[in-house]
Design a protein around this motif. Structure first.
Motif: not given
Lengths: 316, 312
Positions: A281-284, A296-297, B48, B56, B58, B60-63, B74, B77
Protein backbone atom coordinates in the motif's frame (compact mmCIF):
# COMPACT_ATOMS: atom_id res chain seq x y z
CA UNK A 1 -5.39 -4.40 -26.23
CA UNK A 2 -8.80 -2.76 -26.31
CA UNK A 3 -9.07 -3.82 -22.69
CA UNK A 4 -6.39 -2.97 -20.15
CA UNK A 5 -3.69 -5.58 -20.60
CA UNK A 6 -3.16 -7.20 -17.24
CA UNK A 7 -0.45 -9.57 -16.21
CA UNK A 8 -1.02 -13.18 -17.14
CA UNK A 9 0.60 -15.18 -14.36
CA UNK A 10 2.59 -13.15 -11.89
CA UNK A 11 5.49 -14.94 -10.35
CA UNK A 12 9.12 -14.86 -9.26
CA UNK A 13 11.23 -15.82 -12.26
CA UNK A 14 14.95 -15.99 -12.93
CA UNK A 15 16.24 -14.17 -15.98
CA UNK A 16 19.66 -14.38 -17.59
CA UNK A 17 21.42 -11.17 -18.55
CA UNK A 18 22.14 -11.06 -22.28
CA UNK A 19 23.48 -7.53 -22.55
CA UNK A 20 23.97 -4.31 -20.61
CA UNK A 21 24.93 -1.55 -22.98
CA UNK A 22 25.79 1.99 -22.02
CA UNK A 23 23.99 4.33 -24.42
CA UNK A 24 24.77 7.68 -22.85
CA UNK A 25 26.62 9.11 -19.90
CA UNK A 26 24.04 7.81 -17.40
CA UNK A 27 21.81 5.66 -19.63
CA UNK A 28 21.99 1.93 -20.09
CA UNK A 29 19.94 -0.72 -21.82
CA UNK A 30 19.78 -4.05 -19.99
CA UNK A 31 18.75 -7.19 -21.85
CA UNK A 32 17.22 -10.07 -19.91
CA UNK A 33 16.18 -13.46 -21.23
CA UNK A 34 13.53 -15.72 -19.75
CA UNK A 35 12.96 -19.36 -20.54
CA UNK A 36 10.27 -21.81 -19.43
CA UNK A 37 7.43 -20.38 -17.35
CA UNK A 38 9.10 -16.96 -17.22
CA UNK A 39 9.22 -16.82 -21.02
CA UNK A 40 5.54 -17.59 -21.16
CA UNK A 41 4.66 -15.06 -18.47
CA UNK A 42 6.56 -12.20 -20.10
CA UNK A 43 5.82 -13.02 -23.76
CA UNK A 44 2.59 -11.04 -23.85
CA UNK A 45 3.58 -8.22 -21.50
CA UNK A 46 1.92 -4.96 -22.51
CA UNK A 47 3.64 -1.61 -22.92
CA UNK A 48 3.70 0.16 -19.57
CA UNK A 49 3.54 -2.97 -17.46
CA UNK A 50 6.54 -3.52 -15.22
CA UNK A 51 8.61 -5.95 -13.17
CA UNK A 52 10.50 -5.82 -9.88
CA UNK A 53 14.21 -6.66 -10.02
CA UNK A 54 16.18 -7.87 -7.03
CA UNK A 55 19.52 -6.07 -7.18
CA UNK A 56 20.40 -6.48 -3.51
CA UNK A 57 23.05 -9.10 -4.21
CA UNK A 58 24.44 -7.38 -7.29
CA UNK A 59 27.93 -5.99 -6.75
CA UNK A 60 28.80 -2.33 -7.04
CA UNK A 61 30.88 -1.33 -10.06
CA UNK A 62 34.59 -0.61 -9.38
CA UNK A 63 35.17 2.62 -7.43
CA UNK A 64 36.55 4.45 -10.48
CA UNK A 65 33.31 3.75 -12.35
CA UNK A 66 31.14 5.33 -9.67
CA UNK A 67 30.25 8.94 -10.48
CA UNK A 68 31.31 11.37 -7.73
CA UNK A 69 27.75 12.46 -7.04
CA UNK A 70 26.75 8.83 -6.38
CA UNK A 71 29.71 7.94 -4.16
CA UNK A 72 27.57 8.57 -1.08
CA UNK A 73 24.58 6.62 -2.40
CA UNK A 74 26.88 3.74 -3.30
CA UNK A 75 27.53 3.18 0.41
CA UNK A 76 23.88 2.24 0.92
CA UNK A 77 22.95 -1.40 1.16
CA UNK A 78 19.69 -2.01 -0.63
CA UNK A 79 16.85 -4.20 0.53
CA UNK A 80 13.84 -3.62 -1.70
CA UNK A 81 13.38 -4.60 -5.31
CA UNK A 82 13.40 -1.90 -7.99
CA UNK A 83 10.53 -1.48 -10.48
CA UNK A 84 11.24 -1.18 -14.22
CA UNK A 85 9.09 -1.09 -17.35
CA UNK A 86 10.30 -2.37 -20.70
CA UNK A 87 11.55 -0.74 -23.86
CA UNK A 88 11.20 -3.88 -25.97
CA UNK A 89 9.97 -7.45 -25.69
CA UNK A 90 10.70 -10.20 -28.21
CA UNK A 91 9.92 -13.90 -28.27
CA UNK A 92 11.98 -16.48 -30.13
CA UNK A 93 12.44 -20.25 -29.79
CA UNK A 94 10.41 -20.46 -26.54
CA UNK A 95 12.48 -17.72 -24.96
CA UNK A 96 11.37 -14.19 -24.17
CA UNK A 97 13.85 -11.32 -24.20
CA UNK A 98 13.03 -8.05 -22.51
CA UNK A 99 15.02 -4.84 -22.62
CA UNK A 100 15.04 -2.32 -19.80
CA UNK A 101 16.11 1.27 -20.33
CA UNK A 102 17.53 2.68 -17.12
CA UNK A 103 19.26 5.74 -15.79
CA UNK A 104 21.89 5.55 -13.07
CA UNK A 105 20.45 7.56 -10.20
CA UNK A 106 21.08 5.67 -6.98
CA UNK A 107 22.41 2.56 -5.26
CA UNK A 108 20.11 0.15 -7.14
CA UNK A 109 20.69 1.38 -10.67
CA UNK A 110 24.39 1.80 -9.90
CA UNK A 111 24.61 -1.92 -9.04
CA UNK A 112 22.67 -2.69 -12.19
CA UNK A 113 25.52 -1.35 -14.33
CA UNK A 114 27.77 -4.16 -13.18
CA UNK A 115 25.46 -6.89 -14.47
CA UNK A 116 27.00 -8.71 -17.38
CA UNK A 117 26.11 -11.52 -19.79
CA UNK A 118 25.16 -14.81 -18.12
CA UNK A 119 24.49 -13.22 -14.72
CA UNK A 120 21.08 -14.16 -13.34
CA UNK A 121 18.53 -11.80 -11.84
CA UNK A 122 15.41 -12.56 -9.82
CA UNK A 123 12.43 -10.81 -11.41
CA UNK A 124 8.87 -10.51 -10.11
CA UNK A 125 6.37 -9.89 -12.83
CA UNK A 126 4.65 -9.17 -15.07
CA UNK A 127 3.02 -6.48 -12.94
CA UNK A 128 0.46 -3.72 -13.30
CA UNK A 129 -1.69 -2.54 -16.18
CA UNK A 130 -0.23 -1.11 -19.35
CA UNK A 131 -1.47 1.29 -22.03
CA UNK A 132 -4.62 0.36 -23.89
CA UNK A 133 -6.19 1.40 -27.18
CA UNK A 134 -9.68 2.91 -26.96
CA UNK A 135 -12.01 2.19 -29.87
CA UNK A 136 -12.09 4.47 -32.91
CA UNK A 137 -8.64 6.03 -32.63
CA UNK A 138 -6.74 7.03 -35.76
CA UNK A 139 -3.86 9.00 -34.22
CA UNK A 140 -1.67 8.11 -31.27
CA UNK A 141 0.68 10.70 -29.79
CA UNK A 142 3.44 9.34 -27.56
CA UNK A 143 4.74 12.06 -25.26
CA UNK A 144 7.74 11.31 -23.07
CA UNK A 145 9.98 13.18 -20.70
CA UNK A 146 13.44 11.76 -20.01
CA UNK A 147 13.31 8.09 -19.10
CA UNK A 148 9.61 7.95 -19.93
CA UNK A 149 10.71 7.21 -23.49
CA UNK A 150 11.27 3.55 -22.58
CA UNK A 151 7.74 2.11 -22.37
CA UNK A 152 6.59 4.40 -25.17
CA UNK A 153 9.05 2.73 -27.55
CA UNK A 154 7.51 -0.59 -26.58
CA UNK A 155 4.09 0.94 -27.23
CA UNK A 156 5.20 2.24 -30.64
CA UNK A 157 6.20 -1.29 -31.58
CA UNK A 158 2.86 -2.76 -30.50
CA UNK A 159 0.77 -0.02 -32.14
CA UNK A 160 2.54 -0.27 -35.48
CA UNK A 161 2.36 -4.06 -35.48
CA UNK A 162 -1.19 -4.62 -34.24
CA UNK A 163 -3.03 -1.35 -34.97
CA UNK A 164 -1.92 -0.46 -38.47
CA UNK A 165 -4.71 2.02 -39.12
CA UNK A 166 -3.43 4.22 -36.29
CA UNK A 167 -0.89 6.92 -37.14
CA UNK A 168 1.75 7.20 -34.45
CA UNK A 169 3.92 10.22 -33.66
CA UNK A 170 6.40 10.38 -30.78
CA UNK A 171 7.53 13.46 -28.87
CA UNK A 172 10.62 13.01 -26.70
CA UNK A 173 11.58 15.74 -24.27
CA UNK A 174 14.42 16.33 -21.85
CA UNK A 175 16.21 19.23 -20.20
CA UNK A 176 19.20 18.94 -22.50
CA UNK A 177 20.26 16.78 -25.43
CA UNK A 178 22.53 14.83 -23.05
CA UNK A 179 19.50 13.83 -21.01
CA UNK A 180 17.65 12.25 -23.92
CA UNK A 181 17.92 8.50 -23.37
CA UNK A 182 18.52 7.57 -27.01
CA UNK A 183 21.62 6.17 -28.66
CA UNK A 184 22.11 8.68 -31.46
CA UNK A 185 19.82 11.04 -33.26
CA UNK A 186 19.24 10.61 -36.98
CA UNK A 187 20.82 12.86 -39.58
CA UNK A 188 19.51 16.19 -40.74
CA UNK A 189 17.68 14.80 -43.76
CA UNK A 190 15.76 12.35 -41.61
CA UNK A 191 15.00 15.12 -39.15
CA UNK A 192 13.56 17.26 -41.93
CA UNK A 193 11.31 14.32 -42.77
CA UNK A 194 10.13 14.20 -39.15
CA UNK A 195 12.27 11.29 -37.97
CA UNK A 196 14.63 12.45 -35.23
CA UNK A 197 15.12 9.22 -33.33
CA UNK A 198 16.24 5.86 -34.68
CA UNK A 199 14.45 4.04 -31.84
CA UNK A 200 11.08 5.18 -33.20
CA UNK A 201 12.04 5.28 -36.89
CA UNK A 202 12.68 1.52 -36.80
CA UNK A 203 8.92 1.11 -36.42
CA UNK A 204 8.21 3.73 -39.07
CA UNK A 205 7.10 6.14 -36.35
CA UNK A 206 7.77 9.86 -36.76
CA UNK A 207 9.47 11.46 -33.79
CA UNK A 208 10.23 14.96 -32.62
CA UNK A 209 12.69 16.08 -29.98
CA UNK A 210 12.27 18.92 -27.52
CA UNK A 211 14.91 20.19 -25.11
CA UNK A 212 14.36 22.84 -22.48
CA UNK A 213 17.68 24.50 -23.32
CA UNK A 214 17.24 24.17 -27.06
CA UNK A 215 20.35 21.99 -27.44
CA UNK A 216 18.40 19.78 -29.84
CA UNK A 217 15.11 20.02 -31.68
CA UNK A 218 12.28 22.16 -30.39
CA UNK A 219 13.50 24.69 -27.80
CA UNK A 220 11.19 24.41 -24.82
CA UNK A 221 9.12 21.89 -22.93
CA UNK A 222 7.93 18.84 -24.85
CA UNK A 223 4.37 19.86 -23.97
CA UNK A 224 4.82 23.10 -25.96
CA UNK A 225 6.11 21.01 -28.85
CA UNK A 226 2.97 18.87 -28.56
CA UNK A 227 0.76 21.98 -28.49
CA UNK A 228 2.43 23.37 -31.59
CA UNK A 229 1.93 20.04 -33.38
CA UNK A 230 -1.72 19.89 -32.34
CA UNK A 231 -2.19 23.46 -33.62
CA UNK A 232 -1.06 22.36 -37.06
CA UNK A 233 -2.92 19.06 -37.09
CA UNK A 234 -6.24 18.72 -38.85
CA UNK A 235 -7.10 15.40 -37.17
CA UNK A 236 -10.29 15.31 -35.12
CA UNK A 237 -9.56 15.36 -31.40
CA UNK A 238 -11.94 12.49 -30.72
CA UNK A 239 -9.88 10.30 -33.06
CA UNK A 240 -6.68 11.00 -31.14
CA UNK A 241 -5.19 9.43 -28.04
CA UNK A 242 -2.22 10.71 -26.08
CA UNK A 243 0.06 8.29 -24.22
CA UNK A 244 2.45 9.89 -21.79
CA UNK A 245 5.24 8.82 -19.49
CA UNK A 246 7.71 11.02 -17.66
CA UNK A 247 8.03 13.36 -14.67
CA UNK A 248 4.75 14.09 -12.92
CA UNK A 249 4.86 17.84 -13.61
CA UNK A 250 5.06 17.04 -17.32
CA UNK A 251 2.24 14.50 -17.06
CA UNK A 252 0.11 17.16 -15.37
CA UNK A 253 0.70 19.54 -18.28
CA UNK A 254 -0.07 16.82 -20.82
CA UNK A 255 -3.27 15.96 -18.93
CA UNK A 256 -4.28 19.63 -18.94
CA UNK A 257 -3.73 19.93 -22.69
CA UNK A 258 -5.71 16.73 -23.27
CA UNK A 259 -8.56 17.99 -21.14
CA UNK A 260 -8.69 21.38 -22.86
CA UNK A 261 -8.70 19.78 -26.30
CA UNK A 262 -10.92 16.90 -25.26
CA UNK A 263 -8.40 14.23 -26.29
CA UNK A 264 -8.28 10.83 -24.58
CA UNK A 265 -5.09 10.60 -22.58
CA UNK A 266 -3.32 7.90 -20.60
CA UNK A 267 -0.48 8.63 -18.20
CA UNK A 268 2.02 6.26 -16.63
CA UNK A 269 2.49 7.23 -12.99
CA UNK A 270 5.50 6.60 -10.80
CA UNK A 271 5.60 6.09 -7.03
CA UNK A 272 7.97 4.69 -4.45
CA UNK A 273 6.89 1.10 -4.06
CA UNK A 274 8.04 -1.74 -1.85
CA UNK A 275 6.29 -4.85 -3.15
CA UNK A 276 4.74 -4.03 -6.54
CA UNK A 277 2.05 -6.67 -6.02
CA UNK A 278 -0.55 -4.74 -4.04
CA UNK A 279 0.28 -5.68 -0.47
CA UNK A 280 2.38 -2.86 0.94
CA UNK A 281 0.00 0.00 0.00
CA UNK A 282 2.96 2.35 -0.48
CA UNK A 283 2.37 3.57 -4.00
CA UNK A 284 -0.86 5.51 -3.50
CA UNK A 285 -2.04 7.69 -6.38
CA UNK A 286 -4.79 10.22 -5.65
CA UNK A 287 -7.66 9.65 -8.08
CA UNK A 288 -10.99 11.41 -8.59
CA UNK A 289 -14.21 9.51 -8.07
CA UNK A 290 -17.52 9.98 -9.88
CA UNK A 291 -18.59 12.38 -7.15
CA UNK A 292 -17.38 15.96 -7.70
CA UNK A 293 -14.59 17.01 -5.38
CA UNK A 294 -14.11 13.52 -3.94
CA UNK A 295 -10.88 11.60 -4.33
CA UNK A 296 -9.55 8.22 -3.27
CA UNK A 297 -6.15 6.59 -3.30
CA UNK A 298 -5.54 3.91 -5.87
CA UNK A 299 -2.42 1.77 -6.01
CA UNK A 300 0.11 2.61 -8.71
CA UNK A 301 1.22 -1.04 -8.83
CA UNK A 302 -2.09 -2.85 -9.24
CA UNK A 303 -4.55 -0.16 -10.42
CA UNK A 304 -1.90 1.46 -12.65
CA UNK A 305 0.77 2.38 -13.35
CA UNK A 306 -1.13 3.56 -16.46
CA UNK A 307 -4.23 5.59 -15.66
CA UNK A 308 -6.73 7.61 -17.64
CA UNK A 309 -5.37 11.14 -17.12
CA UNK A 310 -8.83 12.46 -16.26
CA UNK A 311 -8.88 10.41 -13.07
CA UNK A 312 -5.60 11.68 -11.62
CA UNK A 313 -5.44 14.47 -9.05
CA UNK A 314 -2.16 16.16 -9.95
CA UNK A 315 -0.43 18.20 -7.28
CA UNK A 316 2.45 19.54 -9.32
CA UNK B 1 15.04 -37.82 10.61
CA UNK B 2 13.32 -34.74 9.16
CA UNK B 3 9.98 -36.53 8.72
CA UNK B 4 9.98 -37.40 12.44
CA UNK B 5 10.29 -33.76 13.50
CA UNK B 6 7.06 -32.26 14.79
CA UNK B 7 6.87 -28.53 14.16
CA UNK B 8 3.17 -28.19 14.90
CA UNK B 9 2.49 -26.01 17.90
CA UNK B 10 -0.15 -25.23 20.45
CA UNK B 11 -0.81 -21.51 20.19
CA UNK B 12 -3.04 -20.21 22.96
CA UNK B 13 -5.21 -23.30 22.76
CA UNK B 14 -5.34 -23.91 19.02
CA UNK B 15 -3.22 -26.30 17.03
CA UNK B 16 -1.12 -24.80 14.23
CA UNK B 17 0.58 -26.96 11.61
CA UNK B 18 3.78 -24.98 11.97
CA UNK B 19 5.05 -21.88 13.75
CA UNK B 20 5.32 -19.50 10.77
CA UNK B 21 2.95 -16.56 10.20
CA UNK B 22 2.98 -13.65 7.83
CA UNK B 23 2.84 -10.31 9.64
CA UNK B 24 0.04 -7.79 9.46
CA UNK B 25 0.40 -5.19 6.72
CA UNK B 26 2.87 -7.24 4.71
CA UNK B 27 0.51 -9.83 3.26
CA UNK B 28 -2.65 -7.84 2.48
CA UNK B 29 -5.87 -9.80 2.71
CA UNK B 30 -4.13 -13.00 1.46
CA UNK B 31 -5.59 -13.01 -2.06
CA UNK B 32 -2.75 -10.78 -3.26
CA UNK B 33 -0.22 -13.48 -2.39
CA UNK B 34 -1.94 -16.42 -4.03
CA UNK B 35 0.24 -16.22 -7.17
CA UNK B 36 3.34 -16.56 -5.03
CA UNK B 37 2.59 -18.99 -2.26
CA UNK B 38 0.06 -21.41 -0.82
CA UNK B 39 -1.13 -19.27 2.08
CA UNK B 40 -2.77 -22.33 3.63
CA UNK B 41 0.65 -23.87 4.20
CA UNK B 42 1.41 -21.19 6.81
CA UNK B 43 0.84 -21.76 10.49
CA UNK B 44 -1.06 -18.50 10.68
CA UNK B 45 -2.04 -15.54 8.57
CA UNK B 46 -2.61 -12.01 9.89
CA UNK B 47 -4.57 -9.47 7.83
CA UNK B 48 -3.63 -5.85 7.52
CA UNK B 49 -5.21 -3.55 10.11
CA UNK B 50 -8.99 -3.36 9.88
CA UNK B 51 -10.82 -0.31 11.17
CA UNK B 52 -14.54 0.34 11.60
CA UNK B 53 -14.72 2.64 8.56
CA UNK B 54 -12.60 2.49 5.38
CA UNK B 55 -9.39 4.51 5.61
CA UNK B 56 -7.58 6.05 2.68
CA UNK B 57 -4.26 6.18 4.50
CA UNK B 58 -1.56 8.83 4.49
CA UNK B 59 -0.28 11.01 1.65
CA UNK B 60 2.78 9.87 -0.29
CA UNK B 61 5.68 9.22 0.00
CA UNK B 62 4.57 6.47 2.36
CA UNK B 63 7.81 4.50 2.38
CA UNK B 64 11.52 5.07 2.19
CA UNK B 65 14.30 2.51 2.09
CA UNK B 66 17.02 2.68 4.72
CA UNK B 67 20.16 0.64 5.26
CA UNK B 68 18.90 -2.94 5.64
CA UNK B 69 15.39 -1.75 6.32
CA UNK B 70 12.57 0.54 5.38
CA UNK B 71 10.25 3.08 6.94
CA UNK B 72 6.55 2.95 6.28
CA UNK B 73 3.77 5.33 7.16
CA UNK B 74 0.77 3.82 5.41
CA UNK B 75 -1.75 5.03 7.97
CA UNK B 76 -4.08 2.04 8.25
CA UNK B 77 -5.24 2.20 4.64
CA UNK B 78 -7.92 -0.50 4.52
CA UNK B 79 -11.34 -1.23 3.10
CA UNK B 80 -13.13 -0.97 6.43
CA UNK B 81 -14.97 -3.56 8.49
CA UNK B 82 -18.11 -3.96 6.35
CA UNK B 83 -16.26 -4.51 3.09
CA UNK B 84 -13.74 -6.73 4.84
CA UNK B 85 -16.47 -8.98 6.19
CA UNK B 86 -18.34 -9.11 2.90
CA UNK B 87 -15.50 -9.25 0.39
CA UNK B 88 -12.47 -10.73 2.13
CA UNK B 89 -13.60 -13.00 4.96
CA UNK B 90 -15.28 -15.62 2.73
CA UNK B 91 -11.96 -16.28 0.97
CA UNK B 92 -10.04 -16.24 4.25
CA UNK B 93 -12.46 -18.82 5.65
CA UNK B 94 -11.33 -21.26 2.97
CA UNK B 95 -7.70 -21.11 4.12
CA UNK B 96 -6.64 -24.07 6.20
CA UNK B 97 -4.21 -22.02 8.30
CA UNK B 98 -5.29 -20.03 11.35
CA UNK B 99 -6.53 -16.58 10.34
CA UNK B 100 -5.97 -13.63 12.64
CA UNK B 101 -7.43 -10.23 11.93
CA UNK B 102 -5.40 -7.23 13.01
CA UNK B 103 -7.78 -4.64 14.41
CA UNK B 104 -7.17 -0.96 14.99
CA UNK B 105 -9.09 2.09 16.08
CA UNK B 106 -8.94 5.67 17.21
CA UNK B 107 -11.08 5.02 20.27
CA UNK B 108 -11.71 2.07 22.56
CA UNK B 109 -15.28 1.94 21.27
CA UNK B 110 -13.99 1.51 17.74
CA UNK B 111 -11.70 -1.36 18.74
CA UNK B 112 -14.61 -3.00 20.55
CA UNK B 113 -17.04 -2.59 17.64
CA UNK B 114 -14.60 -4.14 15.19
CA UNK B 115 -13.65 -6.94 17.57
CA UNK B 116 -17.24 -7.83 18.40
CA UNK B 117 -18.26 -8.22 14.78
CA UNK B 118 -15.20 -10.27 13.84
CA UNK B 119 -15.43 -12.50 16.89
CA UNK B 120 -18.71 -13.85 15.55
CA UNK B 121 -17.02 -15.15 12.38
CA UNK B 122 -16.03 -18.79 12.07
CA UNK B 123 -13.25 -17.73 9.69
CA UNK B 124 -11.39 -15.95 12.46
CA UNK B 125 -9.14 -17.85 14.89
CA UNK B 126 -8.16 -14.75 16.75
CA UNK B 127 -7.63 -11.03 16.75
CA UNK B 128 -4.38 -9.14 16.87
CA UNK B 129 -4.88 -5.91 18.74
CA UNK B 130 -2.84 -3.16 17.12
CA UNK B 131 -1.95 -0.77 19.92
CA UNK B 132 1.47 0.00 18.54
CA UNK B 133 1.12 1.60 15.12
CA UNK B 134 3.33 4.70 14.98
CA UNK B 135 1.75 6.19 11.87
CA UNK B 136 -1.67 7.52 12.82
CA UNK B 137 -2.64 10.68 14.65
CA UNK B 138 -5.19 9.07 16.93
CA UNK B 139 -5.08 5.57 18.36
CA UNK B 140 -2.33 3.09 17.66
CA UNK B 141 0.79 3.67 19.65
CA UNK B 142 -0.89 6.19 21.93
CA UNK B 143 -2.77 3.23 23.42
CA UNK B 144 0.22 0.95 23.57
CA UNK B 145 2.67 3.14 25.45
CA UNK B 146 0.46 3.98 28.44
CA UNK B 147 -0.15 0.99 30.76
CA UNK B 148 -3.56 2.26 31.87
CA UNK B 149 -4.66 2.62 28.24
CA UNK B 150 -3.30 -0.83 27.42
CA UNK B 151 -5.40 -2.22 30.27
CA UNK B 152 -8.49 -0.32 29.19
CA UNK B 153 -8.43 -1.34 25.54
CA UNK B 154 -7.36 -4.94 26.18
CA UNK B 155 -10.02 -5.62 28.80
CA UNK B 156 -12.73 -3.89 26.76
CA UNK B 157 -11.93 -5.99 23.71
CA UNK B 158 -11.55 -9.15 25.79
CA UNK B 159 -15.15 -8.73 26.92
CA UNK B 160 -16.47 -9.13 23.39
CA UNK B 161 -14.20 -11.73 21.78
CA UNK B 162 -15.61 -14.85 23.46
CA UNK B 163 -13.32 -17.81 22.93
CA UNK B 164 -11.28 -16.22 20.12
CA UNK B 165 -7.59 -15.72 20.77
CA UNK B 166 -6.76 -12.16 21.76
CA UNK B 167 -3.20 -11.38 20.76
CA UNK B 168 -1.87 -7.95 21.69
CA UNK B 169 0.82 -6.44 19.45
CA UNK B 170 3.31 -4.51 21.54
CA UNK B 171 5.22 -1.34 20.73
CA UNK B 172 8.98 -1.82 21.01
CA UNK B 173 10.04 1.68 21.94
CA UNK B 174 8.86 1.99 25.51
CA UNK B 175 10.79 2.33 28.75
CA UNK B 176 10.10 -1.28 29.68
CA UNK B 177 8.26 -3.51 27.25
CA UNK B 178 7.69 -6.08 30.00
CA UNK B 179 5.49 -3.63 31.90
CA UNK B 180 3.23 -3.25 28.86
CA UNK B 181 3.32 -7.01 28.22
CA UNK B 182 2.36 -7.78 31.83
CA UNK B 183 -0.58 -5.37 31.71
CA UNK B 184 -1.81 -6.86 28.43
CA UNK B 185 -1.64 -10.38 29.84
CA UNK B 186 -3.27 -9.36 33.14
CA UNK B 187 -6.19 -7.76 31.32
CA UNK B 188 -6.98 -10.59 28.94
CA UNK B 189 -4.34 -11.14 26.25
CA UNK B 190 -3.80 -14.84 25.64
CA UNK B 191 -0.94 -14.24 23.23
CA UNK B 192 1.52 -11.41 22.56
CA UNK B 193 3.08 -10.35 19.29
CA UNK B 194 6.25 -8.32 19.22
CA UNK B 195 7.75 -6.23 17.91
CA UNK B 196 5.88 -3.67 15.86
CA UNK B 197 8.02 -1.16 13.97
CA UNK B 198 10.21 1.49 15.60
CA UNK B 199 9.27 5.12 15.04
CA UNK B 200 11.97 6.63 12.85
CA UNK B 201 12.77 9.39 10.38
CA UNK B 202 14.75 9.90 7.19
CA UNK B 203 15.69 13.43 6.16
CA UNK B 204 16.30 14.73 2.65
CA UNK B 205 19.42 16.84 3.15
CA UNK B 206 18.75 18.87 0.00
CA UNK B 207 15.35 20.13 1.15
CA UNK B 208 15.97 19.57 4.90
CA UNK B 209 12.54 17.97 5.05
CA UNK B 210 11.55 14.48 6.13
CA UNK B 211 11.17 12.18 3.12
CA UNK B 212 7.88 10.72 4.33
CA UNK B 213 4.76 12.83 3.95
CA UNK B 214 3.91 11.74 7.50
CA UNK B 215 7.37 12.97 8.61
CA UNK B 216 7.96 9.81 10.67
CA UNK B 217 7.39 6.16 9.89
CA UNK B 218 7.91 2.72 11.34
CA UNK B 219 11.32 1.10 10.79
CA UNK B 220 11.19 -2.57 9.82
CA UNK B 221 13.44 -5.09 8.13
CA UNK B 222 16.74 -6.77 9.01
CA UNK B 223 17.97 -3.57 10.68
CA UNK B 224 15.68 -4.14 13.70
CA UNK B 225 16.14 -7.88 14.11
CA UNK B 226 18.70 -7.99 16.93
CA UNK B 227 16.64 -5.53 19.00
CA UNK B 228 13.50 -7.55 18.36
CA UNK B 229 15.22 -10.80 19.40
CA UNK B 230 16.33 -9.12 22.62
CA UNK B 231 12.85 -7.79 23.39
CA UNK B 232 11.21 -11.16 22.73
CA UNK B 233 13.68 -12.80 25.07
CA UNK B 234 13.07 -10.14 27.72
CA UNK B 235 9.28 -10.52 27.61
CA UNK B 236 9.60 -14.30 27.54
CA UNK B 237 11.76 -14.35 30.67
CA UNK B 238 9.98 -11.63 32.59
CA UNK B 239 6.34 -12.22 31.66
CA UNK B 240 5.17 -15.09 29.51
CA UNK B 241 7.36 -18.09 30.38
CA UNK B 242 5.85 -18.69 33.81
CA UNK B 243 2.31 -18.17 32.50
CA UNK B 244 2.57 -20.33 29.38
CA UNK B 245 1.43 -17.43 27.18
CA UNK B 246 2.79 -17.76 23.63
CA UNK B 247 4.77 -15.03 21.91
CA UNK B 248 4.59 -14.43 18.17
CA UNK B 249 8.06 -13.05 17.50
CA UNK B 250 8.82 -10.78 14.58
CA UNK B 251 11.12 -8.02 13.38
CA UNK B 252 13.36 -8.40 10.35
CA UNK B 253 12.93 -12.13 9.78
CA UNK B 254 13.88 -13.17 6.25
CA UNK B 255 15.85 -16.39 6.67
CA UNK B 256 15.52 -19.70 8.48
CA UNK B 257 18.22 -18.77 10.97
CA UNK B 258 16.45 -15.49 11.75
CA UNK B 259 13.30 -17.45 12.61
CA UNK B 260 15.20 -19.99 14.70
CA UNK B 261 16.85 -17.16 16.68
CA UNK B 262 13.44 -15.80 17.68
CA UNK B 263 12.24 -19.26 18.73
CA UNK B 264 15.35 -19.85 20.83
CA UNK B 265 14.77 -16.42 22.39
CA UNK B 266 11.29 -17.51 23.49
CA UNK B 267 8.88 -17.08 20.61
CA UNK B 268 6.44 -19.95 20.15
CA UNK B 269 5.82 -18.79 16.60
CA UNK B 270 7.37 -16.25 14.24
CA UNK B 271 6.03 -13.83 11.65
CA UNK B 272 7.69 -12.82 8.39
CA UNK B 273 7.04 -9.17 7.52
CA UNK B 274 9.07 -6.86 5.31
CA UNK B 275 10.71 -9.85 3.62
CA UNK B 276 7.34 -10.62 1.98
CA UNK B 277 7.78 -7.45 -0.09
CA UNK B 278 11.12 -8.63 -1.44
CA UNK B 279 10.52 -12.36 -1.69
CA UNK B 280 6.81 -13.13 -1.51
CA UNK B 281 6.62 -16.78 -0.58
CA UNK B 282 9.76 -16.82 1.54
CA UNK B 283 7.69 -17.75 4.61
CA UNK B 284 7.06 -21.18 3.08
CA UNK B 285 10.79 -21.77 2.64
CA UNK B 286 11.30 -20.83 6.28
CA UNK B 287 8.81 -23.50 7.38
CA UNK B 288 10.83 -26.22 5.65
CA UNK B 289 14.07 -24.75 6.95
CA UNK B 290 12.92 -24.82 10.56
CA UNK B 291 12.16 -28.50 10.17
CA UNK B 292 15.59 -29.08 8.70
CA UNK B 293 17.27 -27.18 11.52
CA UNK B 294 15.45 -29.25 14.15
CA UNK B 295 16.43 -32.47 12.40
CA UNK B 296 20.06 -31.42 12.29
CA UNK B 297 20.00 -30.78 16.04
CA UNK B 298 18.10 -33.96 16.94
CA UNK B 299 15.12 -31.93 18.10
CA UNK B 300 11.99 -34.02 17.62
CA UNK B 301 9.47 -31.44 18.76
CA UNK B 302 9.77 -27.73 18.11
CA UNK B 303 8.63 -26.92 21.63
CA UNK B 304 12.01 -28.15 22.89
CA UNK B 305 13.51 -25.23 21.01
CA UNK B 306 11.21 -22.49 22.35
CA UNK B 307 13.07 -20.39 24.88
CA UNK B 308 16.05 -22.74 24.82
CA UNK B 309 18.53 -19.88 25.00
CA UNK B 310 21.58 -20.81 27.01
CA UNK B 311 23.00 -17.85 28.85
CA UNK B 312 26.62 -17.98 29.94
Amino acid sequence: MSEKCSAAKRGVYWATVCGNKQIGERFYRLGLEFSGAGAEAFAKIGAGQFAQLDLSETALPPADKIPDELADAAERKILLRRPFSFVDVTTKHNKTSVDILYCVIGPGSLRMTSLSAKDTVSVIGPLGNGFWVPDGKKTALLVSGGMGAGPLQHLAKILTADFRDINVTAFAGAKTVEELPFERQLDEISQQLGFWLREFARYGVESLVATDDGSSGFAGPVTDCLLEWLGKSDSACESMVIYSCGPEAMLARVAKIAKEKNIDCQVSMERRMACGIGICQSCAVECKTDRPGESIYKMCCTDGPVFNSKTIVFHS
Amino acid sequence: MEEKVNISIDFAGIRLGNPVFTASGTCGYADELSDFMDVSSLGGFITKSITAKPRQGNATPRIVETDSGMLNAIGWANIGLDAFVEEKLPALEKLSCAVFVNIAGETIDEYVAVAERLASSDAVAGLELNISCPNVELGGISFGTDPSQVAAVTSAVKNVVGDKILMVKLPPAVTDVSVIAQVAVDTGANALSLVNTFTAMVIDIETRKPILANATGGLSGPAIKPIAVYLVNKVYNEVTKSLGIPILGMGGIRTVSDAVEFIIAGASAVAVGTANFVEPGCAVKIIDGIKGYCASKNILNIKELVGSLEVN
